[in-house]
Scaffold this motif. Structure first.
Motif, short mmCIF file in Angstrom:
data_model
loop_
_atom_site.label_atom_id
_atom_site.label_comp_id
_atom_site.label_asym_id
_atom_site.label_seq_id
_atom_site.Cartn_x
_atom_site.Cartn_y
_atom_site.Cartn_z
N TYR A 250 -18.41 -19.48 -0.73
CA TYR A 250 -18.50 -18.25 0.58
C TYR A 250 -18.93 -16.93 0.10
CZ TYR A 250 -15.15 -21.69 2.44
OH TYR A 250 -14.53 -22.95 3.03
N VAL A 251 -19.77 -16.42 0.79
CA VAL A 251 -20.30 -15.09 0.31
C VAL A 251 -20.69 -14.53 1.45
CG1 VAL A 251 -22.58 -16.02 -0.42
CG2 VAL A 251 -21.56 -13.82 -1.34
N SER A 252 -20.59 -13.08 1.54
CA SER A 252 -21.19 -12.23 2.68
C SER A 252 -21.00 -10.79 2.46
CB SER A 252 -20.60 -12.76 4.08
OG SER A 252 -20.90 -12.08 5.23
N GLN A 253 -21.79 -10.11 3.13
CA GLN A 253 -21.80 -8.88 3.04
C GLN A 253 -20.82 -8.28 4.42
OE1 GLN A 253 -25.88 -7.17 3.41
NE2 GLN A 253 -26.02 -7.31 0.98
N VAL A 254 -19.79 -7.72 4.35
CA VAL A 254 -18.74 -7.32 5.46
C VAL A 254 -18.78 -6.19 5.85
CG1 VAL A 254 -17.65 -9.61 4.72
CG2 VAL A 254 -16.66 -7.44 3.79
N ALA A 255 -19.08 -4.98 5.32
CA ALA A 255 -18.86 -3.66 5.61
C ALA A 255 -19.75 -2.69 4.73
CB ALA A 255 -17.08 -3.15 5.48
N ILE A 256 -19.86 -1.59 5.66
CA ILE A 256 -20.59 -0.53 4.82
C ILE A 256 -19.49 0.82 4.60
CG2 ILE A 256 -22.14 1.48 5.16
CD1 ILE A 256 -23.43 -1.25 4.95
N VAL A 257 -19.41 1.04 3.38
CA VAL A 257 -18.65 2.11 2.83
C VAL A 257 -19.25 3.19 2.35
CG1 VAL A 257 -16.73 0.57 2.46
CG2 VAL A 257 -18.16 1.03 0.43
N PRO A 258 -18.95 4.55 2.10
CA PRO A 258 -19.57 5.57 1.51
C PRO A 258 -20.03 5.27 0.23
CG PRO A 258 -17.80 6.37 2.61
CD PRO A 258 -17.61 5.07 2.72
N ARG A 259 -21.15 5.53 -0.32
CA ARG A 259 -21.71 5.41 -1.42
C ARG A 259 -20.72 6.18 -2.51
NH1 ARG A 259 -28.38 5.93 -2.02
NH2 ARG A 259 -28.74 4.61 -0.14
N GLY A 260 -20.43 5.53 -3.83
CA GLY A 260 -19.39 5.87 -4.75
C GLY A 260 -18.02 5.41 -4.46
N TYR A 261 -17.76 4.82 -3.30
CA TYR A 261 -16.50 4.41 -2.89
C TYR A 261 -15.79 3.23 -3.97
CZ TYR A 261 -12.80 2.64 0.35
OH TYR A 261 -11.57 2.50 1.03
N ASP A 262 -14.73 3.52 -4.34
CA ASP A 262 -14.14 2.80 -5.33
C ASP A 262 -13.37 1.53 -4.59
OD1 ASP A 262 -12.44 1.68 -7.38
OD2 ASP A 262 -11.35 3.71 -7.80
N TRP A 263 -13.62 0.44 -4.59
CA TRP A 263 -13.16 -0.65 -4.28
C TRP A 263 -11.62 -1.03 -4.29
CZ3 TRP A 263 -10.92 -4.71 -6.70
CH2 TRP A 263 -11.08 -4.80 -8.06
N ARG A 264 -11.41 -0.48 -5.56
CA ARG A 264 -9.77 -0.59 -5.72
C ARG A 264 -8.90 0.09 -4.77
NH1 ARG A 264 -10.61 1.29 -11.92
NH2 ARG A 264 -11.87 2.71 -10.85
N ARG A 265 -9.40 0.86 -3.99
CA ARG A 265 -8.64 1.54 -2.95
C ARG A 265 -8.12 0.48 -1.72
NH1 ARG A 265 -11.28 5.98 -0.12
NH2 ARG A 265 -9.18 6.51 0.44
N ILE A 266 -9.12 -0.45 -1.80
CA ILE A 266 -8.84 -1.65 -0.70
C ILE A 266 -7.56 -2.43 -0.76
CG2 ILE A 266 -10.07 -3.53 0.46
CD1 ILE A 266 -12.69 -2.51 -0.50
N LYS A 267 -6.77 -2.42 0.05
CA LYS A 267 -5.60 -3.35 0.16
C LYS A 267 -6.01 -4.70 0.48
CE LYS A 267 -1.02 -4.11 2.14
NZ LYS A 267 -0.13 -3.91 3.12
#
Length: 282
Positions: A250-267
């Motif tokens: 499975y693979v997909s683009q699911v969201a747009i976040v600001p450039r430089g966003y640290d994915w480690r902030r995602i719960k």
């Protein structure tokens, strides 16, 4: 800046690879898979019940020993989930010459797998009979269990499925092009709760919540990445288990976040074949 959801979209020419899940890119298609096991003459059944917990699964053999009823529950794992989900379906024999003699059940990563053994009760029919459930047709009632009726067709509980399996008694074809198309189908075995493979909720603080079904994917095989343009992509690999035809990706683009966003902030909550993302604002 609020986090923006990217809704799944079909390929303009071919549609979705698998109409059961917009995020699946290869492997067996369909909510279910049936396979006749040549060596043992048993029936292998794969049922995708994303989110289901092993301890909630109940297996019942109906009195005529023709059908197996499978139910289970997927609880809310986040306060943002719209509701829990309850699953139920029936599968088994569509012949009159045999009965189910043994049931083995295996539950993991949002998938229920069954091995159904049979024995002859009518020796006047040919040695090889039409053992195996027909795949769930897209024009059937909302879920097969509601069509279960032991009082019809001479008492055969799955008589309404006869003739629906174009591949015959050897099993379903998990690569049938009929499972590819422009529209994602609702899950036919959901009795309560969302029938969709994904759920999204814009949060009051500008963040975003996503629930995405990827049945068969172990918790350690989910991946989340953000590229240099702020596109958040999720990936998951479901290995082939038991008698599965193959693994699934499975693979997909699911969201747009600001450039430089640290994915480690995602719960991230990843278990039972479901990944849940709570994406805080930048």
């Amino acid at each position: 800046m609020p986090i923006t959801h990217i809704a799944p979209a079909p390929h303009p020419r071919d549609g979705y690879y698998a109409t059961n899940n917009p995020y699946q890119v290869n492997g067996p298609k369909g909510f279910t898979e049936f396979k006749y096991l040549e060596e043992t003459h048993d029936l292998f059944v794969r049922l995708d019940f994303p989110g289901i917990k092993k301890e909630s699964v109940i297996i019942l053999l109906e009195p005529l020993k023709k059908a197996v009823i499978v139910t289970g529950e997927a609880p809310k794992e986040s306060k943002h989930d719209s509701s829990h989900r309850k699953y139920g379906t029936a599968t088994g024999l569509i012949c009159d010459c045999c009965e189910i003699s043994n049931i083995q059940c295996f539950v993991g990563d949002g998938v229920v797998r069954l091995i159904l053994s049979k024995q002859k009760i009518n020796l006047r029919v040919p040695t090889f009979c039409s053992f195996g459930g027909a795949r769930m047709p897209t024009d059937a009632p909302a879920n097969i269990i509601r069509g279960y009726n032991p009082e019809v067709a001479g008492g055969h509980p799955l008589a309404h499925l006869r003739g629906l399996n174009r591949e015959g008694c050897r099993g379903t074809d998990p690569f049938d092009p009929a499972f590819t198309g422009p529209t994602i189908l609702p899950h036919p075995s959901v009795l309560e709760g969302s029938t969709s493979a994904y759920e999204t909720k814009q949060l009051s603080n500008g963040g975003l919540y996503l629930r995405i079904d990827m049945p068969g994917v172990p918790s350690e095989r989910f991946m989340v990445a953000v590229d240099g343009h702020g596109v958040l992509t999720i990936m998951g690999g479901a290995p082939a288990t038991m008698h599965d035809t193959s693994g699934r990706d499975y693979v997909s683009q699911v969201a747009i976040v600001p450039r430089g966003y640290d994915w480690r902030r995602i719960k991230i909550i990843a278990k039972h074949g479901v990944i849940r993302l709570t994406i805080p604002p930048y």
